[in-house]
Design an enzyme around this catalytic site. Structure first.
Site, PDB file in Angstrom:
ATOM      1  N   MET A 235      88.013   1.916 -33.088  1.00 41.67           N
ATOM      2  CA  MET A 235      87.966   0.788 -32.158  1.00 41.67           C
ATOM      3  C   MET A 235      86.549   0.307 -31.843  1.00 41.67           C
ATOM      4  O   MET A 235      86.287  -0.154 -30.735  1.00 41.67           O
ATOM      5  CB  MET A 235      88.687   1.164 -30.865  1.00 41.67           C
ATOM      6  CG  MET A 235      90.158   1.356 -31.072  1.00 41.67           C
ATOM      7  SD  MET A 235      90.927  -0.148 -31.733  1.00 41.67           S
ATOM      8  CE  MET A 235      92.638   0.178 -31.447  1.00 41.67           C
ATOM      9  N   LYS A 236      85.667   0.425 -32.802  1.00 40.40           N
ATOM     10  CA  LYS A 236      84.324  -0.142 -32.632  1.00 40.40           C
ATOM     11  C   LYS A 236      83.989  -1.025 -33.831  1.00 40.40           C
ATOM     12  O   LYS A 236      84.346  -0.706 -34.965  1.00 40.40           O
ATOM     13  CB  LYS A 236      83.270   0.963 -32.524  1.00 40.40           C
ATOM     14  CG  LYS A 236      83.310   1.735 -31.207  1.00 40.40           C
ATOM     15  CD  LYS A 236      82.800   0.914 -30.043  1.00 40.40           C
ATOM     16  CE  LYS A 236      82.827   1.680 -28.728  1.00 40.40           C
ATOM     17  NZ  LYS A 236      84.188   1.986 -28.232  1.00 40.40           N
ATOM     18  N   LEU A 237      83.281  -2.103 -33.546  1.00 41.47           N
ATOM     19  CA  LEU A 237      82.835  -2.975 -34.632  1.00 41.47           C
ATOM     20  C   LEU A 237      81.660  -2.324 -35.362  1.00 41.47           C
ATOM     21  O   LEU A 237      80.746  -1.791 -34.731  1.00 41.47           O
ATOM     22  CB  LEU A 237      82.426  -4.340 -34.067  1.00 41.47           C
ATOM     23  CG  LEU A 237      83.593  -5.144 -33.489  1.00 41.47           C
ATOM     24  CD1 LEU A 237      83.083  -6.386 -32.779  1.00 41.47           C
ATOM     25  CD2 LEU A 237      84.586  -5.508 -34.583  1.00 41.47           C
ATOM     26  N   LEU A 238      81.720  -2.376 -36.675  1.00 41.07           N
ATOM     27  CA  LEU A 238      80.652  -1.821 -37.500  1.00 41.07           C
ATOM     28  C   LEU A 238      79.565  -2.876 -37.682  1.00 41.07           C
ATOM     29  O   LEU A 238      79.868  -4.052 -37.906  1.00 41.07           O
ATOM     30  CB  LEU A 238      81.229  -1.391 -38.855  1.00 41.07           C
ATOM     31  CG  LEU A 238      82.294  -0.294 -38.746  1.00 41.07           C
ATOM     32  CD1 LEU A 238      83.089  -0.186 -40.036  1.00 41.07           C
ATOM     33  CD2 LEU A 238      81.664   1.041 -38.376  1.00 41.07           C
TER      34      LEU A 238
ATOM     35  N   ASN B  16      90.053  -1.231 -43.389  1.00 40.96           N
ATOM     36  CA  ASN B  16      90.611  -1.055 -42.050  1.00 40.96           C
ATOM     37  C   ASN B  16      92.097  -1.386 -42.080  1.00 40.96           C
ATOM     38  O   ASN B  16      92.525  -2.281 -42.818  1.00 40.96           O
ATOM     39  CB  ASN B  16      89.908  -1.988 -41.065  1.00 40.96           C
ATOM     40  CG  ASN B  16      90.449  -1.840 -39.653  1.00 40.96           C
ATOM     41  OD1 ASN B  16      90.574  -0.732 -39.137  1.00 40.96           O
ATOM     42  ND2 ASN B  16      90.790  -2.951 -39.024  1.00 40.96           N
TER      43      ASN B  16
ATOM     44  N   HIS C 138      95.048  -2.839 -39.689  1.00 38.60           N
ATOM     45  CA  HIS C 138      95.160  -3.617 -38.451  1.00 38.60           C
ATOM     46  C   HIS C 138      96.642  -3.883 -38.141  1.00 38.60           C
ATOM     47  O   HIS C 138      97.405  -4.268 -39.040  1.00 38.60           O
ATOM     48  CB  HIS C 138      94.409  -4.947 -38.591  1.00 38.60           C
ATOM     49  CG  HIS C 138      94.504  -5.789 -37.362  1.00 38.60           C
ATOM     50  ND1 HIS C 138      93.811  -5.472 -36.201  1.00 38.60           N
ATOM     51  CD2 HIS C 138      95.214  -6.912 -37.092  1.00 38.60           C
ATOM     52  CE1 HIS C 138      94.101  -6.381 -35.273  1.00 38.60           C
ATOM     53  NE2 HIS C 138      94.938  -7.261 -35.782  1.00 38.60           N
TER      54      HIS C 138
ATOM     55  N   ALA D 244      81.442  -8.505 -41.922  1.00 42.46           N
ATOM     56  CA  ALA D 244      80.682  -8.625 -40.670  1.00 42.46           C
ATOM     57  C   ALA D 244      81.466  -9.327 -39.560  1.00 42.46           C
ATOM     58  O   ALA D 244      81.073  -9.275 -38.394  1.00 42.46           O
ATOM     59  CB  ALA D 244      79.366  -9.354 -40.932  1.00 42.46           C
ATOM     60  N   GLY D 245      82.568  -9.975 -39.891  1.00 45.45           N
ATOM     61  CA  GLY D 245      83.388 -10.631 -38.877  1.00 45.45           C
ATOM     62  C   GLY D 245      84.338  -9.636 -38.214  1.00 45.45           C
ATOM     63  O   GLY D 245      84.341  -8.443 -38.522  1.00 45.45           O
TER      64      GLY D 245
HETATM   65  N1  LIG Z   1      82.396  -5.324 -38.590  1.00 48.08           N
HETATM   66  C1  LIG Z   1      83.669  -4.966 -38.419  1.00 48.08           C
HETATM   67  N2  LIG Z   1      83.962  -3.781 -37.851  1.00 48.08           N
HETATM   68  C2  LIG Z   1      85.249  -3.397 -37.718  1.00 48.08           C
HETATM   69  C3  LIG Z   1      86.306  -4.266 -38.122  1.00 48.08           C
HETATM   70  C4  LIG Z   1      85.972  -5.492 -38.720  1.00 48.08           C
HETATM   71  O1  LIG Z   1      86.840  -6.296 -39.135  1.00 48.08           O
HETATM   72  N3  LIG Z   1      84.652  -5.807 -38.856  1.00 48.08           N
HETATM   73  N4  LIG Z   1      87.625  -3.891 -37.896  1.00 48.08           N
HETATM   74  C5  LIG Z   1      87.763  -2.718 -37.084  1.00 48.08           C
HETATM   75  C6  LIG Z   1      88.827  -2.458 -36.114  1.00 48.08           C
HETATM   76  N5  LIG Z   1      89.187  -3.561 -35.229  1.00 48.08           N
HETATM   77  C7  LIG Z   1      90.434  -4.051 -35.439  1.00 48.08           C
HETATM   78  O2  LIG Z   1      91.032  -3.985 -36.470  1.00 48.08           O
HETATM   79  C8  LIG Z   1      88.424  -3.864 -34.102  1.00 48.08           C
HETATM   80  C9  LIG Z   1      87.782  -2.837 -33.440  1.00 48.08           C
HETATM   81  C10 LIG Z   1      87.029  -3.099 -32.302  1.00 48.08           C
HETATM   82  C11 LIG Z   1      86.886  -4.381 -31.811  1.00 48.08           C
HETATM   83  C12 LIG Z   1      86.055  -4.621 -30.601  1.00 48.08           C
HETATM   84  O3  LIG Z   1      85.957  -5.718 -30.125  1.00 48.08           O
HETATM   85  N6  LIG Z   1      85.416  -3.528 -30.125  1.00 48.08           N
HETATM   86  C13 LIG Z   1      84.486  -3.542 -29.029  1.00 48.08           C
HETATM   87  C14 LIG Z   1      84.869  -2.466 -28.016  1.00 48.08           C
HETATM   88  C15 LIG Z   1      86.222  -2.654 -27.479  1.00 48.08           C
HETATM   89  C16 LIG Z   1      86.620  -1.466 -26.588  1.00 48.08           C
HETATM   90  O4  LIG Z   1      86.147  -0.344 -26.841  1.00 48.08           O
HETATM   91  O5  LIG Z   1      87.405  -1.675 -25.672  1.00 48.08           O
HETATM   92  C17 LIG Z   1      83.108  -3.137 -29.532  1.00 48.08           C
HETATM   93  O6  LIG Z   1      82.973  -2.664 -30.663  1.00 48.08           O
HETATM   94  O7  LIG Z   1      82.159  -3.272 -28.743  1.00 48.08           O
HETATM   95  C18 LIG Z   1      87.522  -5.412 -32.471  1.00 48.08           C
HETATM   96  C19 LIG Z   1      88.288  -5.157 -33.635  1.00 48.08           C
HETATM   97  C20 LIG Z   1      86.848  -1.623 -37.324  1.00 48.08           C
HETATM   98  N7  LIG Z   1      85.543  -2.178 -37.182  1.00 48.08           N
HETATM   99  N1  GAR Z   2      91.921  -3.189 -34.152  1.00 47.21           N
HETATM  100  C1  GAR Z   2      92.117  -1.874 -34.605  1.00 47.21           C
HETATM  101  C2  GAR Z   2      93.494  -1.392 -34.223  1.00 47.21           C
HETATM  102  O1  GAR Z   2      94.180  -1.962 -33.419  1.00 47.21           O
HETATM  103  N2  GAR Z   2      93.859  -0.266 -34.829  1.00 47.21           N
HETATM  104  C3  GAR Z   2      95.157   0.307 -34.653  1.00 47.21           C
HETATM  105  O2  GAR Z   2      95.150   1.469 -33.879  1.00 47.21           O
HETATM  106  C4  GAR Z   2      96.298   2.242 -34.211  1.00 47.21           C
HETATM  107  C5  GAR Z   2      95.865   3.667 -34.439  1.00 47.21           C
HETATM  108  O3  GAR Z   2      96.948   4.539 -34.353  1.00 47.21           O
HETATM  109  P1  GAR Z   2      96.741   6.111 -34.502  1.00 47.21           P
HETATM  110  O4  GAR Z   2      95.617   6.524 -33.582  1.00 47.21           O
HETATM  111  O5  GAR Z   2      98.060   6.693 -34.099  1.00 47.21           O
HETATM  112  O6  GAR Z   2      96.408   6.388 -35.932  1.00 47.21           O
HETATM  113  C6  GAR Z   2      96.880   1.610 -35.471  1.00 47.21           C
HETATM  114  O7  GAR Z   2      97.973   0.781 -35.165  1.00 47.21           O
HETATM  115  C7  GAR Z   2      95.720   0.773 -35.959  1.00 47.21           C
HETATM  116  O8  GAR Z   2      96.075  -0.315 -36.746  1.00 47.21           O
END
Ligand SMILES: Nc1nc2c(c(=O)[nH]1)N[C@@H](CN(C=O)c1ccc(C(=O)N[C@@H](CCC(=O)O)C(=O)O)cc1)CN2
Ligand code: GAR
Length: 207
Positions: A92-95, A109, A111, A144-145
C-alpha cells in the site's frame, strides 16, 4: 536456476500465501518485504522460512523529501535479494523513481478492480459506491503513475445486490490469488504441466 521473486506486502497476505502454496518449483520467493513491520503477511513468510525485511515510511516523511530516502532504502533492501521479478501483493505504498529506475519493467501489482476504473487504495469500495454491476481484478506492470501501468491480466467479478465492501473484496481476492500465480508463472517462462495447472481439488485456497 530458479526464477527469483521478491514479494512486497502491507497487510494480511492471502495473496502472498497463494504464491507460497501454488507457484511451481522453478520459481523461488527469495524474500518478502513490507512497509509495515507488524504485517501478518511477514509472519506467513517466516512460517515457511522465507527471509523478511521491513522498511517503514514514517507518516511525517510521506509528503517530504525524506520520501525519496525511503524509496532508496526500499530499493536497496530489495536489491540485496537480486530478484528477477518484484510482486506487489497488497503493498500500500507508491514506489518512487529510484525503485522504478532499478526494477521498472519487472515489478507487477495486483489491484482489486478492473483498471483503468477505480485506481487507488479503495478499489472495491469505489466500485460498489459507483454502482457498477461488474468489477474485478487486474495485474499490471507498475510504472510511475498510480495504477496506470501496462495491463497483463484481468478477471471479472459480478457485483451482487447484497454485497458489502468486505464480501465483494473477498470474492475479488479469490480471483486475484489464482491470477497472480498464473501471471508470475508465465513471466518466469514456466510452461505449466498438469500438476502445476492445478485443479479445483488440488489447488490450495488460503484464507
Ligand atoms: N509507482 C507506483 N507504485 C505502486 C503502484 C503503482 O501503480 N505505481 N501500485 C501499487 C498499489 N496501489 C494500488 O494498487 C496503491 C498503493 C498505494 C497508494 C497510495 O496512495 N498510497 C499512499 C499511502 C496511502 C495510505 O497508506 O493510506 C502513499 O504511498 O503515500 C495508491 C495505490 C503499489 N505501488
Ligand atoms: N491498491 C492496492 C490494493 O488495493 N491491494 C489489494 O490489497 C489486497 C491484499 O490482500 P491480502 O493482504 O489478503 O493479500 C488485495 O485485494 C490487493 O489487490
Amino acid at each position: 536456476m530458479a526464477f527469483r521473486v521478491v514479494v512486497l506486502v502491507s497487510g494480511t497476505g492471502t495473496l502472498l500465501q497463494s504464491l507460497i502454496d501454488n507457484l511451481p518449483e522453478q520459481v523461488s520467493i527469495v524474500a518478502v518485504g513490507s512497509d509495515q513491520p507488524d504485517a501478518v503477511a511477514l509472519q506467513r513468510a517466516q512460517a515457511v522460512g522465507i527471509p523478511t525485511f521491513a522498511e517503514p515510511l514514517p507518516r511525517s516523511d510521506a509528503q517530504t523529501t525524506m520520501r525519496a530516502a525511503w524509496d532508496t532504502r526500499l530499493t536497496d533492501a530489495v536489491a540485496r535479494f537480486d530478484p528477477d521479478l518484484v510482486v506487489c501483493a497488497g503493498f500500500m505504498k507508491l514506489l518512487g523513481q529510484t525503485f522504478l529506475d532499478r526494477f521498472g519493467g519487472r515489478t507487477i501489482n495486483s489491484h482489486p478492480a478492473l483498471l483503468p476504473s477505480f485506481p487507488g487504495i479503495h478499489g472495491p469500495r469505489d466500485a460498489l459506491e459507483y454502482g457498477v454491476k461488474i468489477t474485478g481484478a487486474t495485474v499490471f506492470m507498475v510504472d510511475a503513475g498510480v495504477d496506470t501501468g501496462r495491463i497483463l491480466a484481468q478477471r471479472a467479478v459480478p457485483v451482487l445486490t447484497d454485497d458489502t465492501v468486505e464480501s465483494l473484496h473477498e470474492r475479488i481476492k479469490v480471483k486475484e490469488r489464482e491470477m497472480l500465480v498464473t501471471v508470475v508463472t508465465e513471466l518466469a517462462g514456466v510452461r505449466p504441466g498438469m500438476e502445476e495447472l492445478g485443479t479445483e481439488s488440488s489447488r490450495k485456497d488460503p484464507q
